[in-house]
Motif scaffolding. Structure first.
Motif, PDB file in Angstrom:
ATOM      1  N   GLY A 114      49.287  19.896  13.747  1.00  0.00           N
ATOM      2  CA  GLY A 114      48.922  19.388  15.101  1.00  0.00           C
ATOM      3  C   GLY A 114      48.161  18.166  15.300  1.00  0.00           C
ATOM      4  O   GLY A 114      47.939  17.294  14.221  1.00  0.00           O
ATOM      5  N   ALA A 115      47.241  17.995  16.293  1.00  0.00           N
ATOM      6  CA  ALA A 115      46.380  17.171  16.428  1.00  0.00           C
ATOM      7  C   ALA A 115      45.580  16.848  15.136  1.00  0.00           C
ATOM      8  O   ALA A 115      45.065  15.808  15.007  1.00  0.00           O
TER       9      ALA A 115
ATOM     10  N   ASN B  99      53.041  17.686  22.886  1.00  0.00           N
ATOM     11  CA  ASN B  99      52.409  16.884  23.604  1.00  0.00           C
ATOM     12  C   ASN B  99      51.016  16.596  23.017  1.00  0.00           C
ATOM     13  O   ASN B  99      50.243  15.528  23.236  1.00  0.00           O
ATOM     14  N   TYR B 100      50.456  17.614  22.235  1.00  0.00           N
ATOM     15  CA  TYR B 100      49.016  17.584  21.458  1.00  0.00           C
ATOM     16  C   TYR B 100      49.104  16.513  20.362  1.00  0.00           C
ATOM     17  O   TYR B 100      48.113  15.700  20.282  1.00  0.00           O
ATOM     18  N   VAL B 101      50.215  16.388  19.780  1.00  0.00           N
ATOM     19  CA  VAL B 101      50.304  15.465  18.626  1.00  0.00           C
ATOM     20  C   VAL B 101      50.543  13.788  19.193  1.00  0.00           C
ATOM     21  O   VAL B 101      49.867  12.828  18.467  1.00  0.00           O
TER      22      VAL B 101
ATOM     23  N   ARG C 152      50.300  17.016  30.215  1.00  0.00           N
ATOM     24  CA  ARG C 152      50.039  15.880  29.361  1.00  0.00           C
ATOM     25  C   ARG C 152      48.488  15.938  29.491  1.00  0.00           C
ATOM     26  O   ARG C 152      47.713  15.487  28.544  1.00  0.00           O
ATOM     27  N   ALA C 153      48.035  15.976  30.722  1.00  0.00           N
ATOM     28  CA  ALA C 153      46.539  15.651  30.711  1.00  0.00           C
ATOM     29  C   ALA C 153      45.708  16.966  30.204  1.00  0.00           C
ATOM     30  O   ALA C 153      44.747  16.450  29.470  1.00  0.00           O
ATOM     31  N   GLU C 154      46.280  17.942  29.965  1.00  0.00           N
ATOM     32  CA  GLU C 154      45.535  19.185  29.362  1.00  0.00           C
ATOM     33  C   GLU C 154      45.599  18.825  27.771  1.00  0.00           C
ATOM     34  O   GLU C 154      44.718  18.916  27.221  1.00  0.00           O
ATOM     35  N   ALA C 155      46.819  18.447  27.351  1.00  0.00           N
ATOM     36  CA  ALA C 155      47.142  17.962  25.903  1.00  0.00           C
ATOM     37  C   ALA C 155      45.950  16.910  25.511  1.00  0.00           C
ATOM     38  O   ALA C 155      45.446  17.031  24.525  1.00  0.00           O
TER      39      ALA C 155
ATOM     40  N   ASP D 144      53.146   4.997  15.577  1.00  0.00           N
ATOM     41  CA  ASP D 144      54.428   4.622  16.390  1.00  0.00           C
ATOM     42  C   ASP D 144      54.312   4.987  17.623  1.00  0.00           C
ATOM     43  O   ASP D 144      53.176   5.327  18.409  1.00  0.00           O
ATOM     44  N   SER D 145      55.438   5.242  18.428  1.00  0.00           N
ATOM     45  CA  SER D 145      55.088   5.374  19.770  1.00  0.00           C
ATOM     46  C   SER D 145      55.004   6.853  19.810  1.00  0.00           C
ATOM     47  O   SER D 145      55.015   7.535  18.984  1.00  0.00           O
ATOM     48  N   GLU D 146      54.591   7.263  21.107  1.00  0.00           N
ATOM     49  CA  GLU D 146      53.901   8.579  21.219  1.00  0.00           C
ATOM     50  C   GLU D 146      54.959   9.587  21.470  1.00  0.00           C
ATOM     51  O   GLU D 146      55.492   9.809  22.628  1.00  0.00           O
ATOM     52  N   ALA D 147      55.790   9.918  20.410  1.00  0.00           N
ATOM     53  CA  ALA D 147      57.013  10.924  20.379  1.00  0.00           C
ATOM     54  C   ALA D 147      56.492  12.296  20.429  1.00  0.00           C
ATOM     55  O   ALA D 147      56.511  13.149  19.776  1.00  0.00           O
TER      56      ALA D 147
END
Length: 436
Positions: free
Chosen positions: A190-191, A218-220, A27-30, A234-237
């Motif tokens: 993606g992001a 996790n990047y999105v 998650r930190a990397e993303a 929205d929430s971080e899905a």
């Protein structure tokens, strides 16, 4: 899958949270990568989007703004059975979403004093639909239908360009969009898509949106965090999660099937079993290994199950299972319990709760009528899944006449003086002063 043994341990709430399996490094990397990607789109627009398409999707020279003909062709060519399934899903999600739109309410505070509570749709929404490892046509339904039910009139959709389709968006995703009347579609993945929605890209006619919704990896999810404050989200899905809470009566074969079904989404997917039955845990471990070997996406599933985010958790009793589940706050929670219906009320933190062994997450992914865009990473402790309410802004409309204002005049002045804000009180007193 790793084993986490919490038996004969008395854990504080903080210790229980620490025991939850998470892929923190991923998650930190993303987040770091998403920050760079979004900044590039903000600063360089279309040029950055084309660079990212070449880098991540192996696509060049494609139409970023999807021509109308692509939508028409996709709808005409879609498998009739798939189209029928999409139409059923649309109808069911539309019915369930309709229950999420509150009626306006007027509260009479006193004579001449009233407050209206109303819910206004946002003006423009950007929907992101994953299309890499899994082209989620069902997510088109889950995002677009609630926005339409809420009354949103301008909806844009983005999904990655597909190398196998000559740089076009996946045809089933385009067909679903066409079914719902969406004609503003972008081949962006993606992001980068999240950044494009947040800041707009003039060169391709993409205006900024008010709210971004949609699942992704996790990047999105991290990109949504990056643009928070610029635009609503929205929430971080992010990468999918399933937590199964089971007792000794559960069927290990069904549990294994459900864990593998979510692990096939992504190598970062989380699959967790919590049980007070060591015997069931052993049987599930065997069943999962067998199912993982036989499934289509064996390598992907194996990576997800072997990751730090997946585990079999052993607990002493139901109370600890409940506490663990509520600390984990999974995206998807399945209850494979003999008394699942009665027990469900104790499981308060989850994106969606699937009660009983005949209610798999796959049902919610497609045909239950519930929404499958749900919070991940523990956010279900405080954030809801996607619904019509995601695209609504509650507003209060206040209306007082002169006499109604007079009844609270002295109180306003007193509070204004106490807070050292005398001009607040003066603004009220001015309405009772005799004109010069």
């Amino acid at each position: 899958m790793q084993i986490i043994d919490l038996r004969e341990r008395s854990l504080t709430p903080a210790e229980m949270l620490a025991a939850v399996p998470r892929a923190a490094a991923a998650r930190a990397e993303a987040l770091a990568a998403a920050t760079e990607i979004v900044a590039a789109v903000r600063d360089r627009g279309e040029e950055a989007l084309r660079d990212q398409a070449e880098r991540f999707d192996a696509v060049t020279g494609h139409d970023i703004r999807v021509p109308a003909a692509h939508l028409d062709e996709a709808l005409a060519a879609v498998d009739p059975e798939v189209r029928a399934a999409l139409e059923v899903a649309i109808e069911r999600v539309r019915r369930a979403s309709g229950a999420q739109v509150p009626e306006p309410r007027i509260t009479e505070i006193g004579p001449g004093a009233r407050i209206e509570q109303r819910w206004q749709p946002v003006g423009r929404v950007g929907v992101y639909i994953p299309g890499g490892k899994a082209p989620l046509a069902s997510s088109v339904v889950m995002n677009v239908v609630p926005a339409q039910v809420a009354g949103v009139t301008r909806i844009a959709l983005a999904s990655p360009p597909q190398q196998s389709a000559g740089g076009r968006v996946h045809p089933t995703i385009l067909a679903a969009a066409a079914l719902l009347g969406i004609d503003e579609v972008y081949a962006i993945g993606g992001a980068g898509a999240i950044g494009a929605f947040a800041y707009g890209v003039d060169a391709i006619g993409l205006d900024p949106v008010d709210v971004i919704s949609g699942p992704g990896n996790n990047y999105v999810a991290s990109a949504k965090r990056v643009v928070a404050g610029v635009v609503g989200t929205d929430s971080e899905a992010g990468a999918t999660e399933i937590l199964v809470v089971a007792d000794a009566h559960a069927d290990p074969r069904l549990i294994a099937a459900d864990l593998v079904s979510q692990a096939e989404h992504d190598e970062q997917a989380s699959a967790v079993l919590v049980t007070d039955s060591p015997g069931l845990a052993d049987r599930v471990a065997v069943a999962v290994a067998d199912a993982a070997e036989r499934t289509a996406h064996t390598a992907r599933v194996g990576a997800a199950l072997a990751g730090p985010q997946s585990a079999i958790v052993l607990v002493d009793d139901r109370d600890t299972a409940v506490a663990f589940s509520n600390a984990y706050a999974p995206e998807h929670l399945e209850l494979h319990l003999e008394d699942a219906r009665n027990a469900a009320s104790r499981f308060t933190s989850a994106g969606a709760v699937f009660v009983g062994d005949q209610t798999p997450v796959s049902l919610g992914d497609y045909m239950a009528g519930s929404n499958h865009v749900l919070p991940t990473g523990g956010q279900a402790r405080y954030a809801p899944g996607l619904g019509a309410y995601t695209f609504l802004r509650p507003q209060q409309v206040i209306s007082y006449d002169h006499d109604a204002l007079a009844t609270v005049r002295d109180g306003i002045v007193a509070l204004a003086e106490a807070e050292l804000l005398p001009a607040h009180g003066d603004a009220v007193q001015a309405r009772f002063a005799t004109p010069a």
